[in-house]
Write an enzyme that holds these catalytic residues in place. Structure first.
Site, PDB file in Angstrom:
ATOM      1  N   GLU A   1      54.142  96.123  58.760  1.00 36.04           N
ATOM      2  CA  GLU A   1      53.534  94.826  59.025  1.00 36.04           C
ATOM      3  C   GLU A   1      54.554  93.742  58.719  1.00 36.04           C
ATOM      4  OE1 GLU A   1      49.087  94.588  58.161  1.00 36.04           O
ATOM      5  OE2 GLU A   1      49.948  93.333  56.598  1.00 36.04           O
TER       6      GLU A   1
ATOM      7  N   ILE B   1      54.303  88.025  55.740  1.00 37.31           N
ATOM      8  CA  ILE B   1      54.036  86.598  55.943  1.00 37.31           C
ATOM      9  C   ILE B   1      54.476  85.874  54.673  1.00 37.31           C
ATOM     10  CG2 ILE B   1      52.298  84.878  56.601  1.00 37.31           C
ATOM     11  CD1 ILE B   1      52.039  86.953  58.639  1.00 37.31           C
TER      12      ILE B   1
ATOM     13  N   GLY C   1      43.316  98.251  46.313  1.00 36.46           N
ATOM     14  CA  GLY C   1      43.689  97.825  44.960  1.00 36.46           C
ATOM     15  C   GLY C   1      45.172  97.501  44.809  1.00 36.46           C
ATOM     16  N   GLY C   2      45.812  97.103  45.917  1.00 32.65           N
ATOM     17  CA  GLY C   2      47.218  96.683  45.867  1.00 32.65           C
ATOM     18  C   GLY C   2      48.220  97.832  45.752  1.00 32.65           C
TER      19      GLY C   2
ATOM     20  N   LYS D   1      52.877  99.635  54.347  1.00 30.82           N
ATOM     21  CA  LYS D   1      51.569  99.689  53.688  1.00 30.82           C
ATOM     22  C   LYS D   1      50.869 101.016  53.928  1.00 30.82           C
ATOM     23  CE  LYS D   1      49.071  95.659  53.725  1.00 30.82           C
ATOM     24  NZ  LYS D   1      48.441  94.445  54.359  1.00 30.82           N
TER      25      LYS D   1
ATOM     26  N   VAL E   1      34.060  92.143  43.940  1.00 27.87           N
ATOM     27  CA  VAL E   1      34.056  91.629  42.572  1.00 27.87           C
ATOM     28  C   VAL E   1      33.663  90.143  42.578  1.00 27.87           C
ATOM     29  CG1 VAL E   1      35.525  91.101  40.587  1.00 27.87           C
ATOM     30  CG2 VAL E   1      35.800  93.282  41.792  1.00 27.87           C
TER      31      VAL E   1
ATOM     32  N   ASN F   1      36.724  95.081  53.677  1.00 24.79           N
ATOM     33  CA  ASN F   1      36.172  95.834  52.552  1.00 24.79           C
ATOM     34  C   ASN F   1      34.689  96.071  52.807  1.00 24.79           C
ATOM     35  OD1 ASN F   1      38.638  95.902  51.184  1.00 24.79           O
ATOM     36  ND2 ASN F   1      38.263  93.898  50.284  1.00 24.79           N
TER      37      ASN F   1
ATOM     38  N   ARG G   1      31.960  96.875  51.183  1.00 24.61           N
ATOM     39  CA  ARG G   1      31.184  96.978  49.929  1.00 24.61           C
ATOM     40  C   ARG G   1      30.973  95.575  49.375  1.00 24.61           C
ATOM     41  NH1 ARG G   1      35.590  95.475  46.735  1.00 24.61           N
ATOM     42  NH2 ARG G   1      37.551  96.338  47.485  1.00 24.61           N
TER      43      ARG G   1
ATOM     44  N   LYS H   1      43.742  90.291  42.377  1.00 21.19           N
ATOM     45  CA  LYS H   1      43.086  88.997  42.221  1.00 21.19           C
ATOM     46  C   LYS H   1      42.831  88.655  40.750  1.00 21.19           C
ATOM     47  CE  LYS H   1      40.925  89.989  46.617  1.00 21.19           C
ATOM     48  NZ  LYS H   1      39.752  90.617  47.260  1.00 21.19           N
TER      49      LYS H   1
END
Ligand code: ADP
Ligand code: ADP
Ligand code: MG
Length: 447
Positions: free
Chosen positions: A200, A203, A164-165, A158, A295, A290, A292, A237
């Site tokens: 990581e 999972i 944003g993926g 990662k 959404v 996050n 902020r 999402k």
């Protein structure tokens, strides 16, 4: 309280912030690119100022133009919304230096939490459960091999600066490690200008459950329960709900406590979200924070009755939180569907263009957060999300029923949308039973 707030964003979130300002008696300034001259946010604000051409780099990401706009309009604070400069510590620092309040946490908090590898280390030290993985960024492929063997496959590579993926790669066996490690590094470099990556444990089939926190500048930290965001397509999402179908009083208390601990560990203030993965045994692990507004914040607003954007404005103007943990009650059930101008049958290809006809659903317990209107031309340069449809009802069953009929009533003509796709999802037996995990949608799409 501020007199004038500049909104450094566009689309439905800019409109959402304008409405919150209005209710607090604050004047608001919209900024727009040349492609957004006719956008709703630019039309309904008290003032609107052009900050540059369509390209985001030259407009919504142009901090010099934004600061100049503050100067010209005499704004005393900036609300960054989400995306764009909302998690940019340098921008927050520049605002504060010019005597303009950045409506968000301190630049130091943003910096620390924005580097996901550093954030994980901080959380681990604070006693928040984290996903097993490398301690911080991994220097080279040899170290990566060694650490991956210790953690055990499958693993994820990662991007430390990710969001944003993007910059995430799954590695199932050692022979794939080198190529994916390099690919993740390259994507991280091109998207975030930083090629740092960490490892990581992957999972298997967890749920994405995130906790909303609010913290004032006086040391008070409260959590507002969870949102389940397991309905994802390619790590992005699609639909969110609160409460989570797997939630129990006991688990909420434990996760809430961990989230508050996490916020306190980094001297956090304003609103923030701590994202966790929850496995089959209901063990949970910190994934990222996050810094902020999210959404999907409206589902939390429905079940708690707390306006998160107004809360942001109050915290930024140094007010003390007007509620304590004991005051927070989670009542009823809320679901949000993200409505995008895209074509699901063509690989979710964005569908910009003119909205010829628009009918939006209404009635009790239905909320539309949108910047779309009849005749509006969706520009091709930005995010394809054109609306969020959010419903609220006493039970999950009632909320599903309400969403079903709200989606059926929703008409957009002129561009393609994912409304029918969302309707199929709402009717899916796995969604109805609440038994879905973060891989559910991708598995469904493969069939
Ligand atoms: P959430 O939906 O939980 O608020 P997302 O990860 O979907 O968070 O991001 C919200 C918005 O911010 C999206 O439009 C996404 O494209 C954008 N975004 C998130 N992270 C970044 C980043 N690091 N750089 C640029 N845009 C980002
Ligand atoms: P971003 O900053 O891009 O949002 P996240 O770290 O939040 O990145 O991860 C995005 C999504 O990827 C998560 O919501 C989850 O679905 C999936 N994911 C992240 N980490 C893991 C993991 N260790 N195991 C399985 N899935 C993961
Ligand atoms: Mg995330």
């Amino acid at each position: 309280m501020f007199e004038k707030v500049l909104i450094a964003n566009r689309g439905e979130i800019a409109v959402r912030i304008i409405r919150a300002c209005r209710e607090l008696g604050i004047r608001c300034v919209a900024v727009y690119s040349t492609a957004d001259k006719n956008a709703l946010h630019a039309q309904i604000a008290d003032e609107a100022i052009c900050i540059g051409p369509a390209n985001t780099k030259d407009s919504y990401l142009n901090s010099q133009a934004l600061l100049a706009a503050c100067e010209i309009t005499g704004s005393d604070a900036v609300h960054p919304g989400f995306g764009f400069l909302s998690e940019n510590a340098d921008f927050a620092r520049q605002c504060n230096k010019c005597g303009i309040t950045f409506i968000g946490p301190s630049p130091e908090s943003i910096e620390m939490l924005g580097d996901k590898a550093t954030a994980k280390e901080t959380m681990k030290k604070a006693g928040v459960p984290v996903i097993p993985g490398s301690d911080g960024a991994v220097k080279n492929i040899d170290d990566a091999k060694m650490i991956a063997n210790e953690i055990g496959y499958p693993i994820l590579v990662k991007a430390s600066a990710g969001g944003g993926g993007r910059g995430i790669r799954l590695v199932e066996k050692e022979s794939d490690l080198e190529s994916r490690f390099i690919a993740a590094k390259q994507e991280a470099k091109s998207f975030f200008g930083d090629d740092g990556v960490y490892l990581e444990k992957f999972i298997i089939n967890p749920r994405h459950v995130e906790i909303q926190v609010v913290a004032d500048k006086h040391g008070n930290v409260v959590h507002l329960g969870e949102r389940d965001c397991s309905m994802q397509r390619r790590n992005q999402k699609v639909l969110e709900e609160s409460p989570s179908p797997i939630m129990t009083e006991e688990l909420r208390e434990k996760m809430g406590e961990a989230a508050v601990k996490a916020a306190k560990a980094c001297g956090y203030y304003n609103v923030g979200t701590i994202e966790f993965l929850v496995d089959k045994n209901l063990d949970f692990y910190f994934m990222e924070m996050n810094t902020r507004i999210q959404v999907e914040h409206p589902v939390t607003e429905f079940v708690t009755g707390i306006d998160l954007v107004k809360t942001q404005l109050k915290i930024a103007s140094d007010e003390v939180l007007s509620f304590t943990q004991d005051d927070v009650k989670i009542i009823g059930h809320s679901i949000e569907c993200r409505i995008n101008a895209e074509n699901p049958s063509m690989g979710f290809r964005p569908s910009p263009g003119k909205i010829i006809a628009l009918h939006t659903p209404g009635g009790p317990g239905i909320r539309m957060d949108s910047a779309a209107y009849q005749g509006y031309i969706i520009p091709p340069y930005y995010d394809s999300m054109i609306a969020k449809l959010i419903v609220y009802a006493p039970t999950r069953e009632d909320a599903i029923m309400k969403m079903r009929w709200a989606l059926s009533e929703f008409i957009v003509e002129g561009v393609d949308t994912n409304i029918d796709f969302q309707l199929d999802l709402i009717k899916n037996p796995s969604f109805e039973s609440g038994e879905y995990d973060i891989g559910f949608l991708d598995r469904l799409m493969k069939k």
